[in-house]
Scaffold this motif. Structure first.
Motif, PDB file in Angstrom:
ATOM      1  N   UNK A 290       0.828  -1.205   0.000  1.00 27.10           N
ATOM      2  CA  UNK A 290       0.000   0.000   0.000  1.00 27.10           C
ATOM      3  C   UNK A 290       0.864   1.259   0.000  1.00 27.10           C
ATOM      4  N   UNK A 291       1.950   1.231   0.769  1.00 29.73           N
ATOM      5  CA  UNK A 291       2.858   2.378   0.811  1.00 29.73           C
ATOM      6  C   UNK A 291       3.490   2.599  -0.560  1.00 29.73           C
ATOM      7  N   UNK A 296       4.274   5.560  -5.442  1.00 29.72           N
ATOM      8  CA  UNK A 296       4.335   5.504  -6.903  1.00 29.72           C
ATOM      9  C   UNK A 296       3.305   6.417  -7.539  1.00 29.72           C
ATOM     10  N   UNK A 297       2.135   6.546  -6.912  1.00 28.34           N
ATOM     11  CA  UNK A 297       1.120   7.472  -7.428  1.00 28.34           C
ATOM     12  C   UNK A 297       1.683   8.887  -7.477  1.00 28.34           C
ATOM     13  N   UNK A 461       4.828   0.264   9.310  1.00 22.02           N
ATOM     14  CA  UNK A 461       5.199   0.436   7.905  1.00 22.02           C
ATOM     15  C   UNK A 461       4.509   1.650   7.304  1.00 22.02           C
ATOM     16  N   UNK A 462       3.216   1.805   7.572  1.00 22.92           N
ATOM     17  CA  UNK A 462       2.459   2.937   7.034  1.00 22.92           C
ATOM     18  C   UNK A 462       3.045   4.258   7.519  1.00 22.92           C
ATOM     19  N   UNK A 463       3.324   4.349   8.828  1.00 25.60           N
ATOM     20  CA  UNK A 463       3.738   5.631   9.398  1.00 25.60           C
ATOM     21  C   UNK A 463       5.237   5.886   9.309  1.00 25.60           C
ATOM     22  N   UNK A 464       5.973   4.961   8.748  1.00 20.66           N
ATOM     23  CA  UNK A 464       7.373   5.214   8.407  1.00 20.66           C
ATOM     24  C   UNK A 464       7.482   5.983   7.091  1.00 20.66           C
ATOM     25  N   UNK A 465       6.407   6.023   6.325  1.00 20.23           N
ATOM     26  CA  UNK A 465       6.421   6.611   4.978  1.00 20.23           C
ATOM     27  C   UNK A 465       5.867   8.028   4.987  1.00 20.23           C
TER      28      UNK A 465
END
Length: 524
Positions: A290-291, A296-297, A461-465
């Motif tokens: 998801x990240x 990439x978007x 993982x989500x909040x590392x990005x």
């Protein structure tokens, strides 16, 4: 002094970035295209070497294993880049290894069932198979969201105001891959930084046969000079009595890549053995997928601008995400130790060279596949010290970030609402991941620390990005704060015509599938 006229002060918004020599579907000569493609290949080596060099030793792998993983990653990177430029968004983007997968992969590495394996090589093989299994399962997320056009529906909630912080943080969010790595060997990192800026900006008017040779090949020329300088320092014994870490980062002969690489080796699926599947590992890997989708978007939006194209329509963007999911599936089948997303540094190089040609990127993909099979030759180029790449990243990541900020020209930045959303999304997009990184460095686990390891890995993982945090905050605020009366201020009238394929006549020129495939996959 006479007062300036309004038309002398204002800079009207422009759909396409001006000043590029070649746009997405115009091409330099074949010789120049090949040289530019090789330059993109050299730049892509940085991440392709950094990630396996960090992960493979943690997995228990040897130098031989590290070289094989680097070769496999480059091989799959070439295939994914060709698929994306032919059938995906068709934007000139390199699809390479991603740091977004670090948290779940490191979590898999430290799984107790794998850590108790005594033999290092056996532990490496079992860990690699576990990573492959998780990646194969998680790739279905992007495949489903992309090819079902669900991501196209989601993207309709994005405005220029909401996407500006996301694209900006695709570049700014990688700040720790820039000067902190340059600082590992300042005697080669800083000269590289200075030379790259000098050639690409101050000496760009120097022409040879009507080609701005120094601007166009600034990365290649400066890398060659500093690499030769680093080799001279190594051969002269300048690092003989320096600390081990300094030698590892500065010397040109410390990576053990050339000596460990075979002359010819063709990567193939499942060469590490049959993947193993674990529900917890797969769920954690889903967060990384998801990240990479979000990052990439943002990178696709930025690449469209640096290729002098219109923003990709929703269905084209979704199609690209679907093919990126196929790419992650290939990462899992081949065993590359990480998943895929758009290479941000290569997007920045489009702007630095002022060449946004799709053909150049396809040629670079050919170099990736070719040199990944000729192990010794590929390893020779991959032995470039990492601070040299990091110096280039300082420039190219910043360039991509500034492209994100340029989307604000389509919004009303005299609106307090817009200033609030932009500022908060940018600040928290940098601050929250930094908190997660600092907490993890001190406590050796993320702030989310429950008994459910898969849940911890997912949230961490989500909040590392940075781009993911920025998208969550910007999209929420932009679609809840006075959104009914702020369409014009958000830039929606400009954005609306690019949502559908037929909304702008230029979309057909930029995004139509090759080989007349649009007959079978009609655009929406």
């Amino acid at each position: 002094m006479e007062a300036s006229k309004p038309e002398e002060i204002n800079h009207p918004p422009m759909d396409q970035l001006q000043g590029l020599e070649y746009c997405i579907d115009s091409n330099p000569s074949w010789v120049e295209s090949i040289a530019l493609g090789f330059q993109h290949y050299i730049l892509a080596l940085g991440t392709a070497v950094m990630i396996p060099s960090f992960l493979v030793p943690l997995m228990g792998g040897s130098d031989d294993d590290k070289v094989r993983v680097i070769q496999t990653l480059l091989f799959v990177e070439g295939i994914n880049t060709l698929l994306q430029t032919l059938f995906g968004t068709r934007l000139p983007t390199v699809v390479g290894g991603s740091y977004a997968y670090m948290v779940p992969i490191i979590s898999i590495i430290h799984d107790s069932s794998l850590m108790k394996i005594q033999d290092p090589h056996l532990r490496f093989l079992n860990t690699m198979r576990a990573v492959q299994g998780a990646m194969i399962v998680a790739s279905s997320i992007q495949i489903i969201l992309g090819f079902s056009q669900l991501w196209a529906i989601c993207s309709r909630f994005f405005s220029p105001l909401g996407m500006a912080p996301v694209i900006a943080l695709v570049g700014f969010g990688l700040f720790d891959r820039g000067f902190p790595v340059v600082g590992h060997c300042v005697e080669i990192g800083i000269p590289m930084l200075v030379l790259f800026v000098a050639f690409s900006q101050y000496l760009k008017s120097f022409h040879t046969r009507q080609i701005p040779i120094l601007e166009r090949f600034a990365l290649l020329i400066s890398t060659t000079i500093i690499w030769a300088y680093a080799h001279l320092l190594t051969a002269s014994g300048a690092y003989k009595h320096r600390p081990e870490l300094t030698q590892h980062n500065c010397r040109t002969d410390r990576a053990n890549l050339i000596s460990s690489a075979p002359w010819i080796k063709i990567p193939y699926p499942l060469e590490w053995g049959a993947p193993t599947f674990n529900v917890g590992h797969a769920f954690a890997m889903t967060a990384a997928v998801l990240v990479s989708l979000i990052e990439s978007t943002g990178a696709y939006k930025g690449a469209s601008r640096l290729a002098s194209a219109t923003p990709p329509p929703s269905h084209v963007l979704s199609r690209g995400i679907g093919w990126q999911g196929i790419g992650i599936l290939l990462n899992g089948l081949f065993g590359t130790a990480t998943g895929s997303s758009v290479s941000v540094e290569n997007v920045g190089l489009l702007g630095s060279t002022r060449v946004g040609s799709r053909r150049v990127i396809q040629i670079s993909a050919g170099f990736m596949i070719f040199f990944s099979m000729l192990g010794k030759f590929g390893a020779f180029f991959a032995s470039i010290p990492l601070p040299i790449f990091a110096a280039a990243h300082c420039i190219l990541f910043g360039l991509v970030a500034s492209v994100g900020l340029s989307f604000l020209q389509f919004t009303n930045m005299n609106s307090l609402r817009n200033l609030f959303i932009t500022g908060v999304a940018l600040f928290l997009g940098l601050s929250i991941p930094e908190y997660f990184r600092e907490y993890t460095a001190k406590a050796l686990h993320g702030p989310t620390h429950t008994k459910a390891r898969w849940f911890n890995d997912f949230l961490n993982t989500i909040f590392f990005s940075s781009p993911s945090v920025a998208l969550i905050i910007a999209a929420f605020l932009d679609n809840t704060l006075d959104y009914k009366d702020s369409g014009k201020d958000r830039g929606m009238p400009w954005w609306a015509k690019f949502r559908s394929f037929k909304g702008d006549t230029r979309n057909e020129e930029f995004y139509t599938l090759p080989f007349n495939l649009n007959r079978f996959f009609p655009p929406s």
